[in-house]
Design an enzyme around this catalytic site. Sequence first.
Site, PDB file in Angstrom:
ATOM      1  N   ASP A 140       0.835  -1.199   0.000  1.00 12.59           N
ATOM      2  CA  ASP A 140       0.000   0.000   0.000  1.00 12.59           C
ATOM      3  C   ASP A 140       0.872   1.252   0.000  1.00 12.59           C
ATOM      4  O   ASP A 140       0.368   2.373  -0.138  1.00 12.59           O
ATOM      5  CB  ASP A 140      -0.994   0.002   1.168  1.00 12.59           C
ATOM      6  CG  ASP A 140      -0.338  -0.123   2.533  1.00 12.59           C
ATOM      7  OD1 ASP A 140       0.902  -0.132   2.613  1.00 12.59           O
ATOM      8  OD2 ASP A 140      -1.079  -0.214   3.541  1.00 12.59           O
ATOM      9  N   SER A 141       2.197   1.063   0.091  1.00  8.59           N
ATOM     10  CA  SER A 141       3.130   2.166  -0.121  1.00  8.59           C
ATOM     11  C   SER A 141       3.000   2.722  -1.532  1.00  8.59           C
ATOM     12  O   SER A 141       3.519   3.799  -1.831  1.00  8.59           O
ATOM     13  CB  SER A 141       4.566   1.713   0.130  1.00  8.59           C
ATOM     14  OG  SER A 141       4.870   0.545  -0.623  1.00  8.59           O
ATOM     15  N   ASP A 147      -0.782  -6.093  -0.698  1.00  4.82           N
ATOM     16  CA  ASP A 147      -1.333  -5.544   0.540  1.00  4.82           C
ATOM     17  C   ASP A 147      -2.841  -5.420   0.479  1.00  4.82           C
ATOM     18  O   ASP A 147      -3.407  -5.064  -0.567  1.00  4.82           O
ATOM     19  CB  ASP A 147      -0.757  -4.146   0.801  1.00  4.82           C
ATOM     20  CG  ASP A 147       0.394  -4.160   1.776  1.00  4.82           C
ATOM     21  OD1 ASP A 147       0.552  -5.146   2.503  1.00  4.82           O
ATOM     22  OD2 ASP A 147       1.131  -3.161   1.815  1.00  4.82           O
ATOM     23  N   LYS A 207      -1.187  -9.482   2.220  1.00  6.28           N
ATOM     24  CA  LYS A 207      -0.558  -9.054   3.471  1.00  6.28           C
ATOM     25  C   LYS A 207      -1.529  -8.164   4.228  1.00  6.28           C
ATOM     26  O   LYS A 207      -2.174  -7.296   3.620  1.00  6.28           O
ATOM     27  CB  LYS A 207       0.754  -8.302   3.220  1.00  6.28           C
ATOM     28  CG  LYS A 207       1.428  -7.814   4.524  1.00  6.28           C
ATOM     29  CD  LYS A 207       2.827  -7.286   4.272  1.00  6.28           C
ATOM     30  CE  LYS A 207       2.824  -5.901   3.677  1.00  6.28           C
ATOM     31  NZ  LYS A 207       2.275  -4.853   4.596  1.00  6.28           N
ATOM     32  N   GLU A 242      -1.949  -5.803   7.919  1.00  3.00           N
ATOM     33  CA  GLU A 242      -1.380  -5.221   9.124  1.00  3.00           C
ATOM     34  C   GLU A 242      -2.335  -5.423  10.289  1.00  3.00           C
ATOM     35  O   GLU A 242      -3.552  -5.380  10.125  1.00  3.00           O
ATOM     36  CB  GLU A 242      -1.145  -3.721   8.929  1.00  3.00           C
ATOM     37  CG  GLU A 242      -0.129  -3.379   7.854  1.00  3.00           C
ATOM     38  CD  GLU A 242       0.036  -1.880   7.675  1.00  3.00           C
ATOM     39  OE1 GLU A 242      -0.301  -1.108   8.598  1.00  3.00           O
ATOM     40  OE2 GLU A 242       0.524  -1.472   6.597  1.00  3.00           O
ATOM     41  N   GLU A 252       8.213  -4.711  10.952  1.00  2.00           N
ATOM     42  CA  GLU A 252       8.656  -3.387  10.497  1.00  2.00           C
ATOM     43  C   GLU A 252       8.985  -2.477  11.677  1.00  2.00           C
ATOM     44  O   GLU A 252       8.222  -2.398  12.637  1.00  2.00           O
ATOM     45  CB  GLU A 252       7.591  -2.714   9.623  1.00  2.00           C
ATOM     46  CG  GLU A 252       8.029  -1.324   9.158  1.00  2.00           C
ATOM     47  CD  GLU A 252       7.129  -0.699   8.125  1.00  2.00           C
ATOM     48  OE1 GLU A 252       7.415   0.446   7.723  1.00  2.00           O
ATOM     49  OE2 GLU A 252       6.140  -1.332   7.720  1.00  2.00           O
TER      50      GLU A 252
END
Length: 276
Positions: free
Chosen positions: A49-50, A88, A118, A120, A187
């Site tokens: 998502d970066s 993500d 992925k 979070e 991270e």
Amino acid sequence: MSVHSQGKRISVPQLRAYKGQQKIAALTAYTAPFARLLDDALDMILIGDSTAMVGYALPNTLSITVDQLAMHAAAVVRSTSHACVIVDMPFGSYQESPQQGFANAARMLAASGADGVKMEGGAALADTTRFLVERGIPVLAHVGLMPQYVNTMGGFKAQGMDEESAERIMQDALAHERAGAFGIVLEGVAEAVGRRITQTLGIPTIGIGASPACDGQILVTEDILGLSGARIPKFASQYVDAGAVIRAAVEQYASDVRDGSFPKLENCFGVKKSGQ
């Protein structure tokens, strides 16, 4: 056997089996040209998502959507044949409930062809990890510094710097392992925390600003190529100044256009070669 001699895309079970056998090399990719360049050298490519910050110049990762990431992921999948491709899940697409997470993850994989997702989140999201894995969606968990939690964390700050938060991150990682995650991204955590989690878990840890002891590492590709501006994150290393090479090429092109040396007749259509 080296993974690079197998002649087919690395699978999620293969990545998981690398624990204690070989390090996992991973980078981000958001477009087809970059994905083609990275594919052969890597074990895993992440469409993070970066993309929001790197590709769209947004201030954080919170506003990118499932549809946007699915489009980027599909381009990466179509352009690669070797690396395992993980994408993500964006903010708001899975936090409401396991059912919401499954619906959006299934949509993401169907639209993109990626190998897994992925997510979070700490132990509170472990039920969602379990729900997805039990229904055929591989999950790479992400704990520690979580960019989607930037507002509750008060910014992009290193995590696990005291005993209480270090233990919380450990429990987060263990919860996702028990729920069936095939790996954990660590991270922005204290080095000792990353090392301890790696030594404790039976699934691979992939570090970004964590520890050399992690089972693999991931970085934003633009950071290692010098394409992220003047500031290089503490956890990254710049391997080349590709920005300088690109700027020089563009300046030469502009100069050639302005002085009339480009295009040449050989770049044009309908022009006979001399002697014809």
